[in-house]
Each structure stands twice: as C-alpha cells, then as structure tokens.
Design an enzyme around this catalytic site. Sequence first.
Site: not given
Ligand code: BG6
Length: 494
Positions: A190, A252
Amino acid sequence: MSGEPVATGGGDRSLDPQAVVIFGATGDLARRKLLPAFHHLFRERRLPDRFAIVGAARSELSDDAFREHARAAVEQFGHAPFDTGAWEEFARRLHYACADTATDPALSGLGLRLQEVDRDFGVEGRSLFYLATPPTAHPSIVQGLLNGGLNKGAKVVIEKPFGWDLRSAMQLNAALHQAFDESQIFRIDHYLGKETVQNILAFRFTNGMFEPVWNRRYIDNVQITVAEDIGIEGRGAFYEETGSLRDMIQTHLFQTLTFVAMEPPVSLDPDRLRDEKVRVLRSMKPVAPDHVVLGQYVGYRNEEGVSPTSQTPTYSALRIEIDNWRWAGVPFFVRTGKRLERKMTEISLAFRPVPYNLIETTAEPPGKDALTFRVQPDEGISIHLNIKRPGSGMELQRAELDFDYDEMGSPLLDAYETLLLEAMEGDHTLFLREDEVERAWEVLEPVLSDPPTVDFYEPGSWGPREAVRLIHPWHWHVTPPPKLRGANRSPEER
Ligand code: BG6
C-alpha cells in the site's frame, strides 16, 4: 496509472462490472482498511454500478452478520461521517460465503455465491479475489480457486508480505502461475498508493535541477525512516510470524527505496517502471547481519498471542549498499519500529559538504544541505540550507525551504482506495512483479537465516541504542513535529 477524470452521477463507467471477493473478510486488514475503503469509494461513486462484495472466511456467518461486522468497521475506521442512507445502499451489495479449503477444496460454496451475485448484480462473471490473509494461507486459497475453476478470467490481489522468505515466495509464485497468468496477478504494497511516495517520481523526473546531483558525487547518505507510535494492535499471532523485517523492511521500505534510487524509466508503462525497480534491487548487496540492528519494545512479550521468550523484532535498522555507478559508496540507512516516539515517515538525502569551508570564523560549522520528503504525517518536502545569519560578521544559521501538501488540499483517496481502483481497472504500474518480490527476499536472506539477537528499547523512545552505533559517524535524521517546525503557524508567526 489511471489518472482519468471519473464519471459522476452514477457509478464509475470506466470500470468493468465486477464482484470483489475478500478472503480474510473478518480479519484485521478487512476491518481497518478494505471495508472502509470500498465503502468510501462507493460513496464517492468510484465503483461501477454493477458491483458487489463477497466476504469470505473460514467461519460460518450469515450475510446479515457480515453486514453488521462491516458496518462496525466502517463506523470505526471510515474517514467520512457515517450516513445511514448511504450505508443501506452499500450493505445491499455485501454478501458472505464460508470458504474453508480444508472442508471444501474447490471452494464450491463460494462459487455458488458468486453465481447468485452475478444473477442479481450483473457482474458478467468478472471477479477480483483479494487475499487479505496471512502468507501461509495463500497457497491453499489459490489451489482452491484453481480446483473450482474460479481462476478463469479473474484477477487476484495478494496482500503483503508475499511469502515469508525467498523459497516460499518462489513457491507461491509457482502456485499462482498454475492458476493465473502474470497479467491477472496484483501483488500489493500500500505504500505505492501513497501520494507522497508517488510524488518522489514526479519530483525526480520532472524537475531538471535535482537529477544532475542525484548520485554519489553529490549525495553523502540517504535515510528512510518509518516510525510508528502504535504497537501491534492485537495482531500478536500475525506479528510473531512476521516481525518488522518481513512486515515493513522487505515491503514498504524496499519499495520506497527503489523509487529514490532507480534510474529514470523510459516511460510509466508498468513493465518499464518495474524493470528499473528490479535493477535497483539487483544492485543491492545482500544485507550482512552486522549491518542490521533488531529491537523489541519492552512489553511486547506480554501482548496477547506473543511468546514470553519471543525474539521477533518490532524494530529494524539496516545499512544498505547499492553497487552501481550512481550509488556506489553511498550508504542507505533504513529503519522502522513500533511504539517509537511518534508516527513519522520520511526520506532524507544529505548532500556532501563543500570541498573546503570558506567561513572559518563561524561559531557553528555549516550543516549538510539536506532534502527531505515528509511522507506522513505533515506531508511535504523541505530543503535545509546554510544561510548568513542577519547582522554584522559572517555567522551561519540553518534555514528551511518548505512545501506543505496541506496547502494544496488533502488527497481525496487514501492509499488502499487508490490501489483498489488500479487493480479493478487492471493496471499493474503500482503493483509488484514476480522477480521484484523474489529479489527483495534474496537481499534479506542472510539476515533472515542468521538474525542478530534483538535489543530491547523503551516504548516512546527512538529504538535501541545500537541503532545509533550502526549509523555512526552519521546521525539519524528526524524532522521535528509540525508545531516545532512552524509548519502550522501563520505566515506572520513564522
Ligand atoms: C502495514 C503493516 O502494512 O503497514 C503494519 O502490516 C503497519 O504493521 C502499517 O502498521 C503502516 O502503514 P501506514 O500507512 O500507517 O504507514
């Protein structure tokens, strides 16, 4: 990427009619992200008129019970005020099917539900399967879809992490390819749906002034931080299997890093963009365990579903080297952790100092110029420079040139919403290719097979002290919170 204006007044006519099946429909991701995202897209009229959702999970649940579950999720996690009228219209499109491959290896119950949905909503037999399940569950679901013939002409979205190491990722890719062509597969991360991550490409490849200095001659080091103040939020069982290396670094942080380090692609065609990301991953040296610090916050072992002797990292910091002409010799430091001081995701590039310091009388030596992308919160870009302090004599002070996304209005869609639309449209640009996920695992293999022991850190800190040693003689870059940066102050106050 689909940047086309979207039809208003009805559903989005540019998307084909389709049914979306969410595996793991009663799980955490569906509750926090997917159901609120679909609801918001529906309210914004971004979904096709002929559209329905089938929630699928192993437990028995009626349609009504699933609707109640979805309603609670939207009320708690949706970002628009809840509207009962709009909800009723959306809820009509929600269905549930029990899908347990142990008792129903061809997922025939789900197949029947999809036929009913097709009859009632005219989705023309099109399905998109979203596997919002842990990586260990993916292979049997894919096999179930194949056994039941549900794979034909369908799209499949696979939530990260994609496997749990190189071997399992290769096996999952092989299993997927038995059932689906690569053009039907969408491996989601994402972070690629975040405006501020996509903006790295716009910034780098549409401004002539930065690309000439975007290399080892001018850049001293690059840092990427994804800090979270939350803990594991009741996801003990998932997190014990995953940990921060798999949950965040392989996914990420590596994805964000490829956007920072890639060569200009010849176009934004999905494969041309992904070719360049893969080239960065191929240039990354497999990470040596002594270039890694792992941490665990004090109290993690008391969380539900967590072993009292757990060695699972909730914090990881890595030094990464990229062996290519652009980046050889420039260290990339990446770190992420839970229960840190505050939520902050940023990318910071520090430039090399001038060859010699002309201004010798200054009390404070000049700092490094730095360019920072503030990914969240307080989205924007800042450049730190040395300037002459006003007054007599030649003293220096630091100044910040600042751009705030807020000033342009907030983006209409969140990261998941953007990516759901892209997948429904069949655009692969923001999804990962087979070779990309495999290489990302390969880079981490040495650490996964021989991880250093975790060091403990206090919740609310910036992680274990060893991370300071890892980056020495540099320092971790931390953008001060908005109220200290002055970002939220009026121009007169600044
Ligand atoms: C998710 C993880 O993919 O991303 C989580 O599984 C994490 O552990 C989250 O909290 C963080 O996403 P963002 O968009 O809040 O930075």
